[in-house]
Motif scaffolding. Structure first.
Motif, PDB file in Angstrom:
ATOM      1  N   THR A 281       0.828  -1.216   0.000  1.00 13.31           N
ATOM      2  CA  THR A 281       0.000   0.000   0.000  1.00 13.31           C
ATOM      3  C   THR A 281       0.854   1.255   0.000  1.00 13.31           C
ATOM      4  N   SER A 282       2.074   1.165   0.524  1.00  8.33           N
ATOM      5  CA  SER A 282       3.003   2.298   0.539  1.00  8.33           C
ATOM      6  C   SER A 282       4.388   1.775   0.870  1.00  8.33           C
ATOM      7  N   CYS A 283       5.375   2.655   0.754  1.00  8.35           N
ATOM      8  CA  CYS A 283       6.747   2.304   1.126  1.00  8.35           C
ATOM      9  C   CYS A 283       7.021   2.876   2.516  1.00  8.35           C
ATOM     10  N   SER A 284       7.271   1.983   3.474  1.00 11.84           N
ATOM     11  CA  SER A 284       7.501   2.437   4.850  1.00 11.84           C
ATOM     12  C   SER A 284       8.772   3.267   4.969  1.00 11.84           C
ATOM     13  N   VAL A 285       9.779   2.989   4.137  1.00  5.28           N
ATOM     14  CA  VAL A 285      11.016   3.777   4.107  1.00  5.28           C
ATOM     15  C   VAL A 285      11.204   4.258   2.675  1.00  5.28           C
ATOM     16  N   PRO A 286      10.770   5.479   2.346  1.00 11.92           N
ATOM     17  CA  PRO A 286      10.842   5.932   0.949  1.00 11.92           C
ATOM     18  C   PRO A 286      12.245   6.327   0.501  1.00 11.92           C
ATOM     19  N   VAL A 287      13.107   6.800   1.428  1.00 12.70           N
ATOM     20  CA  VAL A 287      14.446   7.259   1.069  1.00 12.70           C
ATOM     21  C   VAL A 287      15.455   6.591   2.000  1.00 12.70           C
ATOM     22  N   VAL A 288      16.514   6.049   1.407  1.00 12.26           N
ATOM     23  CA  VAL A 288      17.576   5.397   2.175  1.00 12.26           C
ATOM     24  C   VAL A 288      18.888   6.077   1.827  1.00 12.26           C
ATOM     25  N   ILE A 289      19.580   6.579   2.849  1.00  9.51           N
ATOM     26  CA  ILE A 289      20.894   7.198   2.670  1.00  9.51           C
ATOM     27  C   ILE A 289      21.865   6.554   3.636  1.00  9.51           C
ATOM     28  N   GLY A 290      23.158   6.728   3.347  1.00 11.47           N
ATOM     29  CA  GLY A 290      24.166   6.128   4.203  1.00 11.47           C
ATOM     30  C   GLY A 290      24.384   6.905   5.479  1.00 11.47           C
ATOM     31  N   ASP A 291      24.697   8.205   5.357  1.00 10.07           N
ATOM     32  CA  ASP A 291      24.963   9.057   6.514  1.00 10.07           C
ATOM     33  C   ASP A 291      24.444  10.450   6.199  1.00 10.07           C
ATOM     34  N   SER A 292      23.504  10.925   7.007  1.00 10.99           N
ATOM     35  CA  SER A 292      22.889  12.225   6.750  1.00 10.99           C
ATOM     36  C   SER A 292      23.841  13.385   6.993  1.00 10.99           C
ATOM     37  N   HIS A 293      24.991  13.146   7.618  1.00 12.35           N
ATOM     38  CA  HIS A 293      25.929  14.230   7.894  1.00 12.35           C
ATOM     39  C   HIS A 293      26.869  14.502   6.722  1.00 12.35           C
ATOM     40  N   LEU A 294      26.890  13.666   5.697  1.00 11.16           N
ATOM     41  CA  LEU A 294      27.777  13.873   4.562  1.00 11.16           C
ATOM     42  C   LEU A 294      27.274  15.023   3.705  1.00 11.16           C
ATOM     43  N   CYS A 295      28.212  15.739   3.076  1.00 13.57           N
ATOM     44  CA  CYS A 295      27.844  16.872   2.231  1.00 13.57           C
ATOM     45  C   CYS A 295      27.171  16.414   0.940  1.00 13.57           C
ATOM     46  N   SER A 296      27.672  15.355   0.352  1.00 15.88           N
ATOM     47  CA  SER A 296      27.098  14.846  -0.883  1.00 15.88           C
ATOM     48  C   SER A 296      27.183  13.337  -0.874  1.00 15.88           C
ATOM     49  N   GLN A 297      26.106  12.701  -1.269  1.00 13.46           N
ATOM     50  CA  GLN A 297      26.091  11.253  -1.267  1.00 13.46           C
ATOM     51  C   GLN A 297      24.948  10.758  -2.138  1.00 13.46           C
ATOM     52  N   LYS A 298      24.985   9.451  -2.399  1.00 12.84           N
ATOM     53  CA  LYS A 298      23.932   8.812  -3.157  1.00 12.84           C
ATOM     54  C   LYS A 298      22.764   8.480  -2.230  1.00 12.84           C
ATOM     55  N   ALA A 299      21.557   8.571  -2.764  1.00 11.13           N
ATOM     56  CA  ALA A 299      20.348   8.237  -2.018  1.00 11.13           C
ATOM     57  C   ALA A 299      19.485   7.330  -2.868  1.00 11.13           C
ATOM     58  N   ALA A 300      18.955   6.275  -2.244  1.00  4.64           N
ATOM     59  CA  ALA A 300      18.044   5.353  -2.922  1.00  4.64           C
ATOM     60  C   ALA A 300      16.615   5.778  -2.607  1.00  4.64           C
ATOM     61  N   VAL A 301      15.832   6.008  -3.651  1.00  2.00           N
ATOM     62  CA  VAL A 301      14.462   6.488  -3.510  1.00  2.00           C
ATOM     63  C   VAL A 301      13.514   5.388  -3.970  1.00  2.00           C
ATOM     64  N   TYR A 302      12.543   5.059  -3.123  1.00  5.62           N
ATOM     65  CA  TYR A 302      11.571   4.006  -3.412  1.00  5.62           C
ATOM     66  C   TYR A 302      10.171   4.603  -3.414  1.00  5.62           C
ATOM     67  N   SER A 303       9.355   4.162  -4.348  1.00  4.07           N
ATOM     68  CA  SER A 303       7.959   4.597  -4.423  1.00  4.07           C
ATOM     69  C   SER A 303       7.152   3.519  -5.135  1.00  4.07           C
ATOM     70  N   LEU A 304       5.832   3.687  -5.162  1.00  2.87           N
ATOM     71  CA  LEU A 304       4.929   2.729  -5.798  1.00  2.87           C
ATOM     72  C   LEU A 304       4.145   3.423  -6.907  1.00  2.87           C
ATOM     73  N   ASP A 305       4.040   2.752  -8.036  1.00  8.59           N
ATOM     74  CA  ASP A 305       3.212   3.219  -9.140  1.00  8.59           C
ATOM     75  C   ASP A 305       1.861   2.528  -9.022  1.00  8.59           C
ATOM     76  N   VAL A 306       0.938   3.207  -8.348  1.00  6.86           N
ATOM     77  CA  VAL A 306      -0.361   2.584  -8.091  1.00  6.86           C
ATOM     78  C   VAL A 306      -1.248   2.580  -9.320  1.00  6.86           C
ATOM     79  N   GLU A 307      -0.894   3.370 -10.342  1.00  8.04           N
ATOM     80  CA  GLU A 307      -1.708   3.397 -11.545  1.00  8.04           C
ATOM     81  C   GLU A 307      -1.410   2.233 -12.468  1.00  8.04           C
ATOM     82  N   ALA A 308      -0.274   1.596 -12.268  1.00  7.62           N
ATOM     83  CA  ALA A 308       0.053   0.433 -13.093  1.00  7.62           C
ATOM     84  C   ALA A 308      -0.813  -0.744 -12.683  1.00  7.62           C
TER      85      ALA A 308
END
Length: 519
Positions: free
Chosen positions: A33-60
């Motif tokens: 029904t939803s993503c309990s953790v929509p964004v996953v990052i390694g360390d929020s204190h870093l100036c720049s980093q990669k972030a994994a973003v999760y979502s659901l396409d409910v229209e599909a």
């Protein structure tokens, strides 16, 4: 960052609404029904980093999970530009002070400040991570132990009592299972699960190398249940059809994994129980067990996690001598609180050294008899009886929880020792002395934590020695004195506060046929 998943709690199972769970399939995502953790990052204190973003396409049709990796910038001026302090990337167990290393630790950490600077700083931020940086296998709790082909198997019953080889062994999860395996004597040499090779042929994936599973011991069990340990455990013994019997069939496997404080597996061993089956056997029972021990540590058996379990021994220990502060505790020989063990002869002098562990929740009583003659000296007799009652080394503390660690000082409860003297009137005494005749241990415990799952916690232990006055016996006379030892457990949990209802109640009357057709 694509491999990080904070909502992945179940081993080898899909967590509901956990869009980063690698165990979830496309069919599972279509039911979310939803993503309990929509964004996953390694360390929020870093100036720049990669972030994994999760979502659901409910229209599909059906709904699909959408996954993408983006560059995330931290606007804070106090962000961390580069994590070049490698010692801060993992938790290392602190060095416990001992009489040998106390002076060295005092010189290093005893001042108002101390330096934690590593040997070298790497300020070159353009240097890429080593090739194997993402391929290291530092395991976390519950993560399946990986091997070359899949994972370390620990067969277990799933739906029925039959063995399923799809159960992975979780890191730091001690398990013990039993299941039924279908067998055929004519085909025993071709059934993989009956062979030793099936359990040791895959190497465990570690940080920079693979750990081979070695054979620690082999025990051979006969048809009547007798067991013998083989001296030569280096020889691989495979199932062999011998007349109407099939020998060298695996009846049990006990894995023992050694790991470091950073979660790296450095050793693996397996102990086997082999047996024989006859042609009449259609199935056999197999047992499997796995345990984990940290490198350079002594394994300590737990008696609960965290609270005590009824029927398991009460853990006990001593505070080390020479410590400048109460920094830890040392367990006694068996890490248990013990009392006098009754023997068939009931002779106190013969029972010296025989001890029985105190089991949590079990009130116990034991004893023996002492035959006293006129030739016995008072002081040696009193010391002998004290050793019989308390043992050679009576502990000073008990663990408040079943999993209390030695370095956690507040998790240990001191044993209060009391002495009570029984006053007896002796008419014509030439001399008399006090001898101990009983030891009574009272363990007070309480329910700790949630009302739904309360944990047993020991809060007080009192050991009471009762002595009696022994008068001088005439020459040639004897006297028999009973000596007893007992343990009593008392629940001192306070009731719920007035007006507080621990469980909700419904004040209604059910229809007469509510449970139909059940009575």
């Amino acid at each position: 960052v694509a491999k990080l998943c904070v909502c992945d709690l179940l081993v080898a199972q899909c967590d509901v609404n956990c869009c980063c769970d690698p165990d979830c399939s496309a069919e599972d995502f279509s039911l979310f029904t939803s993503c309990s953790v929509p964004v996953v990052i390694g360390d929020s204190h870093l100036c720049s980093q990669k972030a994994a973003v999760y979502s659901l396409d409910v229209e599909a049709n059906p709904p699909e999970r959408i996954f993408k990796i983006i560059d995330q910038v931290n606007p804070s001026i106090f962000c961390i530009h580069a994590t070049n302090y490698k010692q801060a990337l993992y938790l290392k167990s602190p060095e416990m002070p001992t009489p040998e290393n106390f002076d060295r630790l005092l010189d290093k950490f005893g001042g108002a400040s101390f330096s934690a600077e590593p040997d070298s700083w790497n300020l070159d931020t353009d240097v890429q991570d080593p090739p194997d940086a993402n391929e290291t296998h530092r395991y976390e709790y519950g993560v399946p132990v990986q091997t070359e082909d899949a994972f370390l198997r620990l067969p277990s019953p799933v739906v029925s009592s039959w063995c399923s080889d799809a159960n992975p062994a979780g890191f730091l999860v001690n398990q013990a299972t039993k299941c039924i395996r279908s067998v055929s004597v004519e085909k025993c040499d071709s059934i993989q699960a009956l062979s030793m090779l099936f359990y040791i042929n895959s190497s465990i994936l570690a940080s920079v190398f693979q750990v081979n599973i070695t054979v620690q011991s082999i025990v051979v069990q006969s048809l009547n249940g007798m067991r013998n340990v083989l001296n030569d455990s280096d020889v691989l013994r495979l199932p062999v059809l011998l007349g109407e019997l099939c020998i060298n069939v695996v009846l049990g496997v006990n894995y023992h994994i050694t790991y470091t404080d950073t979660g790296e597996i450095i050793g693996a061993a397996a102990a086997f129980v082999l047996g024989a089956i006859s042609k009449e056997a259609l199935s056999i029972e197999q047992s499997f067990e796995i345990s984990f021990t940290q490198e350079n540590t002594e394994p300590v058996p737990l008696c609960g996690n965290p609270g005590y379990v009824v029927g398991l021994p009460v853990r006990a220990g001593f505070q080390p001598q020479g410590y400048p502060c109460p920094a830890g505790f040392l367990s006694n020989k068996h890490s248990q609180l013990t009392i006098l063990q009754s023997t068939s002869t009931q002779d106190c002098l013969a029972a010296q050294g025989a001890r029985a562990p105190v089991l949590f929740g079990y009130n116990m009583i034991s004893g023996c008899t002492l035959r006293i003659t006129a030739a016995m000296k008072c002081q040696p007799l009193a010391q002998t009886l004290l050793d019989v009652l308390k043992g050679q080394s009576f502990p000073e503390y008990v663990a408040s929880f079943g999993n209390s660690q030695a370095q956690n000082v507040l998790d240990w409860v001191p044993i209060t020792q009391l002495h009570i003297s029984e006053q007896r009137i002796c008419n014509t005494l030439q001399s008399s002395c006090q001898i101990p005749v009983s030891l009574g241990i009272e363990v007070k415990w309480t329910k700790y934590g949630s009302l739904v799952n309360p944990q047993a916690r020991i809060v007080n232990v009192t050991a009471t020695i009762t002595t009696t006055t022994l008068k001088q016996l005439p020459s040639g006379r004897e006297r028999i004195i009973p000596v007893t030892s007992s343990v009593v457990f008392t629940d001192i949990s306070s009731p719920a506060e007035p007006g507080y209802k621990a469980w909700p109640t419904i004040n209604i009357k059910l229809p007469f046929d509510f449970f139909y057709p059940f009575v």
